[in-house]
Motif scaffolding. Structure first.
Motif, PDB file in Angstrom:
ATOM      1  N   SER A 667       0.787  -1.120   0.054  1.00 58.29           N
ATOM      2  CA  SER A 667       0.037   0.002  -0.010  1.00 58.29           C
ATOM      3  C   SER A 667       0.962   1.368  -0.032  1.00 58.29           C
ATOM      4  N   TYR A 668       0.341   2.419  -0.392  1.00 58.09           N
ATOM      5  CA  TYR A 668       0.979   3.682  -0.468  1.00 58.09           C
ATOM      6  C   TYR A 668       0.430   4.609   0.536  1.00 58.09           C
ATOM      7  N   GLU A 669       1.405   5.031   1.568  1.00 60.00           N
ATOM      8  CA  GLU A 669       0.793   5.628   2.628  1.00 60.00           C
ATOM      9  C   GLU A 669       1.860   6.555   3.082  1.00 60.00           C
ATOM     10  N   ASN A 670       1.440   7.959   3.260  1.00 60.68           N
ATOM     11  CA  ASN A 670       2.199   9.072   3.510  1.00 60.68           C
ATOM     12  C   ASN A 670       3.679   9.136   2.931  1.00 60.68           C
ATOM     13  N   GLY A 671       3.313   9.040   1.664  1.00 57.07           N
ATOM     14  CA  GLY A 671       4.601   9.241   0.907  1.00 57.07           C
ATOM     15  C   GLY A 671       5.607   8.104   0.848  1.00 57.07           C
ATOM     16  N   SER A 672       5.057   6.947   1.031  1.00 54.53           N
ATOM     17  CA  SER A 672       6.103   5.465   0.901  1.00 54.53           C
ATOM     18  C   SER A 672       5.290   4.590   0.774  1.00 54.53           C
ATOM     19  N   PHE A 673       5.995   3.568   0.226  1.00 57.37           N
ATOM     20  CA  PHE A 673       5.151   2.227   0.052  1.00 57.37           C
ATOM     21  C   PHE A 673       5.377   1.310   1.246  1.00 57.37           C
ATOM     22  N   LYS A 674       4.240   0.523   1.868  1.00 56.42           N
ATOM     23  CA  LYS A 674       4.452  -0.397   3.039  1.00 56.42           C
ATOM     24  C   LYS A 674       4.101  -1.787   2.523  1.00 56.42           C
ATOM     25  N   ILE A 675       4.565  -2.431   3.221  1.00 57.64           N
ATOM     26  CA  ILE A 675       4.434  -4.027   2.899  1.00 57.64           C
ATOM     27  C   ILE A 675       4.495  -4.800   3.794  1.00 57.64           C
ATOM     28  N   SER A 676       3.264  -5.858   3.868  1.00 58.05           N
ATOM     29  CA  SER A 676       2.948  -6.739   5.007  1.00 58.05           C
ATOM     30  C   SER A 676       2.627  -8.114   4.401  1.00 58.05           C
ATOM     31  N   ALA A 677       2.557  -8.900   5.179  1.00 60.04           N
ATOM     32  CA  ALA A 677       2.273 -10.314   4.761  1.00 60.04           C
ATOM     33  C   ALA A 677       0.857 -10.879   5.156  1.00 60.04           C
ATOM     34  N   LEU A 678       0.173 -11.445   4.423  1.00 55.65           N
ATOM     35  CA  LEU A 678      -1.380 -11.887   4.795  1.00 55.65           C
ATOM     36  C   LEU A 678      -1.436 -13.303   4.302  1.00 55.65           C
ATOM     37  N   PRO A 679      -1.556 -14.183   5.741  1.00 57.93           N
ATOM     38  CA  PRO A 679      -1.794 -15.673   5.404  1.00 57.93           C
ATOM     39  C   PRO A 679      -2.872 -16.028   4.580  1.00 57.93           C
ATOM     40  N   VAL A 680      -2.638 -17.023   3.818  1.00 61.01           N
ATOM     41  CA  VAL A 680      -3.936 -17.526   3.050  1.00 61.01           C
ATOM     42  C   VAL A 680      -4.301 -18.759   3.582  1.00 61.01           C
ATOM     43  N   ASP A 681      -5.612 -19.009   3.351  1.00 59.14           N
ATOM     44  CA  ASP A 681      -6.403 -20.284   3.899  1.00 59.14           C
ATOM     45  C   ASP A 681      -6.761 -21.094   2.784  1.00 59.14           C
ATOM     46  N   LEU A 682      -5.870 -22.242   3.142  1.00 60.51           N
ATOM     47  CA  LEU A 682      -5.918 -23.469   2.065  1.00 60.51           C
ATOM     48  C   LEU A 682      -6.905 -24.432   2.443  1.00 60.51           C
ATOM     49  N   THR A 683      -7.447 -24.092   3.566  1.00 60.70           N
ATOM     50  CA  THR A 683      -8.465 -25.426   4.215  1.00 60.70           C
ATOM     51  C   THR A 683      -9.552 -25.551   3.249  1.00 60.70           C
ATOM     52  N   PRO A 684      -9.649 -26.980   2.816  1.00 62.02           N
ATOM     53  CA  PRO A 684     -10.545 -27.143   1.719  1.00 62.02           C
ATOM     54  C   PRO A 684     -12.147 -27.829   2.427  1.00 62.02           C
ATOM     55  N   GLU A 685     -12.563 -26.727   3.133  1.00 59.51           N
ATOM     56  CA  GLU A 685     -13.820 -27.128   3.992  1.00 59.51           C
ATOM     57  C   GLU A 685     -15.133 -26.362   3.304  1.00 59.51           C
ATOM     58  N   VAL A 686     -16.001 -27.329   2.557  1.00 59.03           N
ATOM     59  CA  VAL A 686     -17.112 -26.710   1.843  1.00 59.03           C
ATOM     60  C   VAL A 686     -18.427 -27.509   2.627  1.00 59.03           C
ATOM     61  N   GLU A 687     -19.132 -26.643   3.235  1.00 57.35           N
ATOM     62  CA  GLU A 687     -20.167 -27.354   3.929  1.00 57.35           C
ATOM     63  C   GLU A 687     -21.600 -27.198   2.972  1.00 57.35           C
ATOM     64  N   ARG A 688     -22.341 -28.327   3.142  1.00 56.94           N
ATOM     65  CA  ARG A 688     -23.488 -28.422   2.244  1.00 56.94           C
ATOM     66  C   ARG A 688     -24.538 -27.718   2.939  1.00 56.94           C
ATOM     67  N   GLU A 689     -25.049 -26.875   1.868  1.00 53.01           N
ATOM     68  CA  GLU A 689     -26.232 -25.888   2.747  1.00 53.01           C
ATOM     69  C   GLU A 689     -27.581 -26.655   2.285  1.00 53.01           C
ATOM     70  N   PHE A 690     -28.193 -27.051   3.276  1.00 53.36           N
ATOM     71  CA  PHE A 690     -29.587 -27.757   2.886  1.00 53.36           C
ATOM     72  C   PHE A 690     -30.597 -26.707   2.463  1.00 53.36           C
ATOM     73  N   PHE A 691     -31.477 -27.103   1.568  1.00 48.70           N
ATOM     74  CA  PHE A 691     -32.230 -26.101   0.809  1.00 48.70           C
ATOM     75  C   PHE A 691     -33.166 -25.055   1.888  1.00 48.70           C
ATOM     76  N   GLU A 692     -34.040 -25.927   2.470  1.00 50.53           N
ATOM     77  CA  GLU A 692     -35.101 -25.264   3.488  1.00 50.53           C
ATOM     78  C   GLU A 692     -34.261 -24.138   4.297  1.00 50.53           C
ATOM     79  N   LYS A 693     -33.037 -24.638   4.894  1.00 52.78           N
ATOM     80  CA  LYS A 693     -32.288 -23.726   5.853  1.00 52.78           C
ATOM     81  C   LYS A 693     -31.564 -22.513   5.148  1.00 52.78           C
ATOM     82  N   GLY A 694     -31.250 -22.690   3.917  1.00 49.87           N
ATOM     83  CA  GLY A 694     -30.655 -21.626   3.156  1.00 49.87           C
ATOM     84  C   GLY A 694     -31.535 -20.621   2.504  1.00 49.87           C
TER      85      GLY A 694
END
Length: 703
Positions: A667-694
């Motif tokens: 990002s560009y803040e106050n006249g200079s570039f800032k850098i940071s690390a953002l963890p990624v989420d690779l957890t393959p969790e997909v929940e089934r949504e039941f029709f009437e509930k969703g």
């Protein structure tokens, strides 16, 4: 049908081709784009510093008119949102002007036994720096994306049972790719524009956004408009206009002008600079795609797929005019050389690991070094490859099994490359013919080029940025991770085009109509006019040509496929110095009509520094070689080898597994570039949504 192992003569092969009529070829290459009439000039104006500034108003503004942006436009309009499109040039961006042999659209497969969305998503994010949830959304959303395009008239090929025809592309384990020829994305733009015009969408052509305007709402910054330059506006000398909007979608494509050696169309500046200036976060800027393509000075185009799968003769020419079989210095046998030439078709992007063991990216390195030595490189479709070793002539009977099987399955076992190309992809010949090169009569010059930015604006799974009311789609959005299957970017743009429309509509359902502070508009316009005046009135300052030349040379020479820590660090320091000089001295332009170039090249200087900031940080923290680049060092643990060429200077550092688990955020803040690390989420969790509930929550969200 039984496929013969015998090759045929050109005359015999010509007779056996299933000839596609010229009128059909023309429909897929020479087609007309729809006529677009821009909206009438706005009757609403404000007076600022003695200048008349037109004001346009809309609920949602989309900057950019490529395939991703126009999908967002169509989906917004269908949902009753008042949307306005502002486009620098209709049909002039990467969607309309870029492609390859059979430009790929990568979606969940609907042929044979169908697809597995979990496996699709795991394949998309396997390269790293991409959340599983984003990949899963792209996988599931691809069905609707492709169905919508077919409904709008995209002529995707299918069998008589309705299954779309598929093939394998790069980083693709399942064969999910499809295409309607070299102009797939242009055809996508065509059908999307036709739908938008049918829906009555308002379009403002020849209009470039130069500054995002923000205001504070309930303690948070939020988009309230965009300052733009409209080339057809004459009520002030710059063509400056103000577009008030509740929501903004940045769909301006990638920073094509960042590199001198580029396969992008000219004048593709993208929207990363305008985003940085507004405090919007970017991510994964270290990740791009580089590959072989025809030069920008002629007709820029990617040379993937059948252009190399037909195994043309590859040679270079020096100043003395001598033709050089340079690949024989790299590969050990003719079979190895031609089989890896073939594999460039579906392993098109450069990848550091594929330089090893005499694989397909050793081809890329060889081409890169020939160009660095000042020689021009060509594909010759009229002759077969020359041998590597004496007495080792090219033969279709001496190919690696995967290569031989591919040609057999496509009934392409013909004597000459041009006949193999004509058999497998006549559109590939037609495309270059319509741009002045007949590959059936002359060779095709090519080089290593920058082709795609995998990084971009950091968004969440609804396309939202860190600035309230601002979204990003297409190549402007940094969703693609380190490596990705070819054509997945086109799909991502379509999927997120719809998702941002849903998100904007749902947000509108949950808040009242906004009021805007007129003082904020006037201040923003005053500041922009002040900058424009300084560019046109100053006798000192940089020219846009100087900035362009410096930025492009630095990026191509020090941030291409081969990098080293000292060179990247020095390049970053030079980029910082250029930005400081621009901020201190400004630009000088010849006329008011050229002031847009000053804003654009200021933004490109910012983007260049942002990329180099991320790359320098990545290397300094032990980051290794992966999809975009080889990080070369004497301390590297891997080194490509060649038949008779010393490649020890290209010893490189391996990718660190930990680097796959994060995104680098800039990002560009106050006249200079800032850098940071953002963890990624690779957890393959997909929940089934039941029709009437969703069902109930869905109805409430949709209003």
């Amino acid at each position: 049908m039984k496929v013969s192992n015998k090759t045929s003569s050109p005359n015999e092969s010509q007779k056996s081709f299933a000839t596609v009529p010229q009128e059909i070829l023309d429909k897929l290459t020479r087609f007309e784009m729809p006529a677009v009439r821009g909206i009438d000039p706005s009757g609403e104006t404000i007076e600022v510093t003695g200048r008349t500034i037109p004001v346009y108003r809309c609920e949602a503004l989309v900057l950019g008119s490529g395939a991703a942006g126009m999908r967002a436009v169509v989906e917004l309009k269908r949902r009753g949102v008042d949307v306005l499109v502002a486009s620098t040039g209709l049909f002039a961006g990467t969607s309309a002007c870029s492609g390859s042999d059979k430009q790929t659209l990568y979606t969940a497969s609907t042929d044979y036994k169908g697809d597995n969305f979990i496996q699709y998503a795991e394949g998309l994010c396997s390269g790293g720096a991409m959340n599983f949830s984003t990949a899963y959304i792209e996988a599931v959303g691809s069905i609707d994306a492709i169905g919508g395009l077919q409904y709008m008239g995209l002529p995707l090929p299918h069998d008589d049972r309705g299954a779309i025809l598929r093939y394998q592309t790069d980083h693709d384990e399942a064969g999910r790719a499809t295409s309607c020829g070299p102009r797939t994305s242009k055809l996508m733009v065509k059908v999307l524009f036709e739908e938008a015009l049918t829906l009555g969408v308002r379009i403002l052509p020849s209009c470039s956004g130069i500054r995002i305007v923000k205001e504070t709402v309930e303690g948070k910054e939020r988009v309230c408009g965009v300052i733009a330059l409209h080339r057809e506006e004459d009520r002030n000398e710059y063509g400056l206009v103000y577009i008030q909007c509740e929501d903004l979608v940045i769909a301006t494509g990638g920073p094509g002008e960042l590199y001198r050696d580029s396969v992008y169309p000219h004048h593709c500046h993208g929207g990363l600079g305008i985003a940085l200036e507004a405090g919007i976060e970017l991510c994964n800027l270290t990740e791009s795609q580089f590959g072989i393509g025809t030069p920008r000075t002629k007709f820029p185009w990617n040379l993937s797929g059948t252009y190399v799968q037909v195994m043309p003769r590859v040679y270079s020419v020096g100043e003395d005019g001598e033709e050089i079989n340079f690949l024989k210095r790299y590969y050990r046998t003719t079979r190895e050389m031609v089989s890896n030439t073939f594999r460039k078709g579906y392993q098109w992007p450069f990848h550091s690991q594929r330089m090893l063991d005499y694989r397909s990216s050793l081809f890329d390195l060889a081409v890169f070094l020939e160009c660095q030595a000042g020689r021009k490189v060509y594909l010759d479709f009229l002759r077969n490859p020359e041998p590597v070793n004496e007495g080792e002539e090219f033969s279709l009977d001496n190919l690696d099994p995967d290569v031989r099987a591919y040609l057999e399955n496509n009934e392409a076992l013909y004597d000459l490359p041009i006949d193999r190309l004509r058999r497998m992809n006549p559109l590939a010949i037609e495309l270059y013919k319509m741009h002045g090169t007949d590959v059936s009569k002359e060779p095709l010059e090519f080089a290593m080029n920058n082709q795609h930015m995998n990084g971009g604006i950091l968004i969440d799974d609804w396309g939202r940025t860190n600035l309230n009311g601002c979204y990003a789609v297409g190549e402007a959005a940094g969703t693609h991770g380190v490596t990705r299957p070819g054509g997945s970017a086109l799909n991502a743009g379509q999927v997120f085009g719809k998702r941002v429309a849903v998100a904007i509509k749902r947000a509108k359902n949950n808040h009242n109509d906004r009021s805007f502070d007129p003082a904020m508009m006037e201040k923003a316009v005053t500041d922009a006019l002040s900058d424009a005046d300084s560019y046109t009135h100053e006798d000192t300052g940089l020219t846009t040509k100087e900035v362009k030349t410096e930025v492009q040379a630095r990026m191509s020479d020090y941030a291409g496929i081969i990098c080293s820590e000292p060179e990247v660090n020095a390049a970053l320091e030079a980029a910082r110095e250029l930005r400081r000089k621009i901020e201190a001295e400004g630009f000088q332009v010849r006329s008011a009509s050229m002031v847009g170039n000053a804003f654009r090249w200021k933004h490109m200087a910012y983007v260049s520094e942002a990329v180099l900031t991320a790359l320098d940080h990545y290397i300094a923290n032990g980051g290794g070689s992966r999809g975009a680049r080889a990080i070369c060092s004497d301390d590297g643990t891997q080194c490509p080898e060649a038949h008779s060429e010393d490649l020890s200077r290209f010893r490189f550092i391996e990718e660190q597994p930990k680097d796959k688990q994060e995104k680098l955020v800039v990002s560009y803040e106050n006249g200079s570039f800032k850098i940071s690390a953002l963890p990624v989420d690779l957890t393959p969790e997909v929940e089934r949504e039941f029709f009437e509930k969703g069902w109930g929550p869905y109805l409430i969200k949709e209003g």
